[in-house]
Design a protein around this motif. Structure first.
Motif, PDB file in Angstrom:
ATOM      1  N   ASP A  32       0.826  -1.201   0.000  1.00 44.85           N
ATOM      2  CA  ASP A  32       0.000   0.000   0.000  1.00 44.85           C
ATOM      3  C   ASP A  32       0.860   1.250   0.000  1.00 44.85           C
ATOM      4  O   ASP A  32       2.099   1.188  -0.055  1.00 44.85           O
ATOM      5  CB  ASP A  32      -0.943  -0.002   1.203  1.00 44.85           C
ATOM      6  N   GLU A  33       0.195   2.393   0.074  1.00 45.45           N
ATOM      7  CA  GLU A  33       0.864   3.694   0.052  1.00 45.45           C
ATOM      8  C   GLU A  33       1.853   3.844   1.206  1.00 45.45           C
ATOM      9  O   GLU A  33       2.959   4.374   1.020  1.00 45.45           O
ATOM     10  CB  GLU A  33      -0.198   4.795   0.115  1.00 45.45           C
ATOM     11  N   LYS A  37       5.865   4.590   0.812  1.00 45.63           N
ATOM     12  CA  LYS A  37       6.516   5.792   1.339  1.00 45.63           C
ATOM     13  C   LYS A  37       7.623   5.443   2.326  1.00 45.63           C
ATOM     14  O   LYS A  37       8.657   6.128   2.375  1.00 45.63           O
ATOM     15  CB  LYS A  37       5.478   6.705   1.987  1.00 45.63           C
ATOM     16  N   LEU A  61      -0.797   9.278  -4.910  1.00 49.12           N
ATOM     17  CA  LEU A  61      -0.102   8.696  -3.759  1.00 49.12           C
ATOM     18  C   LEU A  61       0.572   9.747  -2.871  1.00 49.12           C
ATOM     19  O   LEU A  61       1.161   9.400  -1.849  1.00 49.12           O
ATOM     20  CB  LEU A  61       0.943   7.694  -4.245  1.00 49.12           C
ATOM     21  N   ILE A 207       2.640  -1.419  -6.642  1.00 55.19           N
ATOM     22  CA  ILE A 207       1.811  -1.315  -5.453  1.00 55.19           C
ATOM     23  C   ILE A 207       0.534  -2.126  -5.675  1.00 55.19           C
ATOM     24  O   ILE A 207      -0.068  -2.059  -6.758  1.00 55.19           O
ATOM     25  CB  ILE A 207       1.505   0.172  -5.124  1.00 55.19           C
ATOM     26  N   ILE A 211      -4.021   2.146  -9.160  1.00 56.85           N
ATOM     27  CA  ILE A 211      -3.564   3.536  -9.064  1.00 56.85           C
ATOM     28  C   ILE A 211      -3.302   4.067 -10.467  1.00 56.85           C
ATOM     29  O   ILE A 211      -2.666   3.406 -11.295  1.00 56.85           O
ATOM     30  CB  ILE A 211      -2.265   3.635  -8.239  1.00 56.85           C
TER      31      ILE A 211
END
Length: 213
Positions: A32-33, A37, A61, A207, A211
């Motif tokens: 996931d995001e 990150k 994102l 991911i 998206i």
């Protein structure tokens, strides 16, 4: 049913990783995001020069904000108040960045990246210039083969981007590529990135979410 789906997903992901590695690109999968990150924070440091390609994926994102908050020199093409000429100059500067972060229009199960570009700065930087290129893509960008990737771009990615950019092209009215000769056409450079001579300069991050387009 869910367990079977997850098993199939892992099999496909392993196949993708091996395919990209065969083509001398690294590939990793994030859930996931947040996981994405966390990884990018390990890269975005040390006052490295960072540039980005135009990308709905990065916007969705929050990657631009992450870069701005990091210990890097961001060649910010989106800074408020820039003239068109200043934006062009930053796009040129981006070709000499330490890190270039971008999305991709499509990727295939044999480890290739497919993109159609208008200005060309994005695909130019992916091909040569920046020391490291990080390509971020949702699982919706995964295509079985080259034909499917090209169809995805022509029938979905390009028209959607033309609409987003408020272009007056046939595809924004008809919903699919018409091979037009419009002055506002955004499909100028067709690029397939396959086997890379420079090992693991390109880092593909997939991911497990839908998206971008």
């Amino acid at each position: 049913m869910e367990e079977n789906y997850q098993t199939l997903l892992r099999m496909k992901e392993n196949q993708l990783i091996k395919a990209f590695e065969k083509n001398q690109m690294s590939c990793m999968i994030v859930k996931d995001e947040n996981e994405l990150k966390q990884y990018l924070r390990t890269v975005l440091k040390g006052q490295k020069k960072v540039a980005v390609g135009g990308s709905v994926t990065l916007s969705q994102l929050g990657i631009i904000d992450l870069i701005r908050e990091s210990d890097v020199q961001f060649i910010d093409r989106y800074e408020m108040g820039l003239s068109q000429e200043q934006v062009k100059e930053r796009l040129r500067e981006g070709l000499l960045a330490d890190i270039f972060i971008t999305g991709t229009n499509a990727l295939t199960m044999d480890g290739c990246l497919y993109n159609i570009d208008g200005t060309g700065n994005r695909v130019a930087a992916m091909i040569f210039g920046p020391k490291d290129v990080y390509v971020i893509a949702g699982i919706n960008k995964i295509c079985a083969n080259e034909q499917e990737a090209i169809e995805h771009i022509r029938q979905y990615s390009a028209p959607a981007n033309a609409l987003r950019l408020h272009k007056h092209t046939p595809c924004t009215k008809l919903g699919q590529c018409q091979d037009c000769l419009s002055d506002e056409r955004i499909c100028s450079s067709y690029v397939k990135l396959a086997y890379q001579g420079q090992k693991k300069r390109i880092h593909v991050i997939i991911i497990e979410e839908n998206i971008g387009y």
